[in-house]
Motif scaffolding. Sequence first.
Motif, short mmCIF file in Angstrom:
data_model
loop_
_atom_site.label_atom_id
_atom_site.label_comp_id
_atom_site.label_asym_id
_atom_site.label_seq_id
_atom_site.Cartn_x
_atom_site.Cartn_y
_atom_site.Cartn_z
N GLU A 138 0.87 -1.31 0.01
CA GLU A 138 0.01 0.08 0.09
C GLU A 138 0.69 1.24 -0.01
O GLU A 138 0.49 2.31 -0.52
N THR A 139 2.09 1.17 0.82
CA THR A 139 2.97 2.19 0.71
C THR A 139 4.27 1.34 0.47
O THR A 139 4.55 0.14 1.11
N SER A 140 5.41 1.95 -0.40
CA SER A 140 6.51 1.47 -0.54
C SER A 140 7.55 1.31 0.58
O SER A 140 8.40 0.70 0.38
N ASP A 141 7.15 2.20 1.52
CA ASP A 141 8.42 2.31 2.65
C ASP A 141 8.13 0.99 3.65
O ASP A 141 8.85 0.91 4.46
N LYS A 142 7.16 0.22 3.56
CA LYS A 142 7.05 -0.78 4.46
C LYS A 142 6.21 -1.95 3.86
O LYS A 142 4.87 -1.84 3.71
N ILE A 143 6.75 -3.04 3.32
CA ILE A 143 6.26 -4.19 2.88
C ILE A 143 6.31 -5.19 3.86
O ILE A 143 7.55 -5.51 4.24
N GLU A 144 5.32 -5.72 4.37
CA GLU A 144 5.30 -6.80 5.62
C GLU A 144 5.74 -8.01 4.91
O GLU A 144 5.28 -8.61 4.08
N THR A 145 6.33 -8.63 6.07
CA THR A 145 6.84 -10.27 5.76
C THR A 145 5.56 -11.08 5.18
O THR A 145 5.56 -11.98 4.49
N ILE A 146 4.31 -10.80 5.76
CA ILE A 146 3.08 -11.50 5.63
C ILE A 146 2.69 -11.30 4.29
O ILE A 146 1.88 -12.11 3.69
N ASN A 147 3.21 -10.10 3.64
CA ASN A 147 2.59 -9.94 2.20
C ASN A 147 1.04 -10.14 1.98
O ASN A 147 0.58 -10.84 1.37
N TYR A 148 0.45 -9.04 2.90
CA TYR A 148 -0.90 -9.02 2.84
C TYR A 148 -1.36 -8.48 1.29
O TYR A 148 -0.68 -7.85 0.72
N GLN A 149 -2.38 -9.22 0.70
CA GLN A 149 -2.66 -9.25 -0.49
C GLN A 149 -3.69 -7.96 -0.81
O GLN A 149 -4.71 -8.16 -1.52
#
Length: 186
Positions: A37-48
Amino acid sequence: LSLLLAGCSVTQNINVRGLIKADNSDTIYTACNLWYETSDKIETINYQKGEMLPFGTPVEILKAEYNEGSREDIIVFKTIGDNSKSFTLVHPRRFRREEDVLHNYILYMFTNKSADEIVKGKKQEIIYAMKAGKTVKGMTREEVIITLGPPAKHRNPDYTGNSWIYWKSPDTKYRIIFKDNKVNLI
């Protein structure tokens, strides 16, 4: 003295090129689809949810860092080409087992294979689904990981198990059931 030492942290920079066996002239690519949703934080869980950065996207790794004193490890990278964009992959320790170190996570997230090399030999309908970020019946475990990213270790302790849990959002999860090592039910 022990109080001072307790506040210290050890940071280890990781050589991603060496880890994925890429020469200095080789391009590095994303090995799976990544949602953000924002490029500054992509979570490990990789919410779709949000936008999808497709597998096979050429990238430059700017930093891959294991920080012993932090609650999370980070990988900072940017896409290569027109409209280059920077991203930060956050690997929180609460979502992994102790042996699931950053090195192993990097091997799931980055590769020296292009999108064409990744899909070589796969059925056309599977390729379409993978590129759309959708799982379909008949996909192999490898194809699911390319499509959705690796399943979160805290809910999927065994990647050889017949059931994997993924998240569309923090509140919405779903299960993928394998039979004979292929997706049987979503």
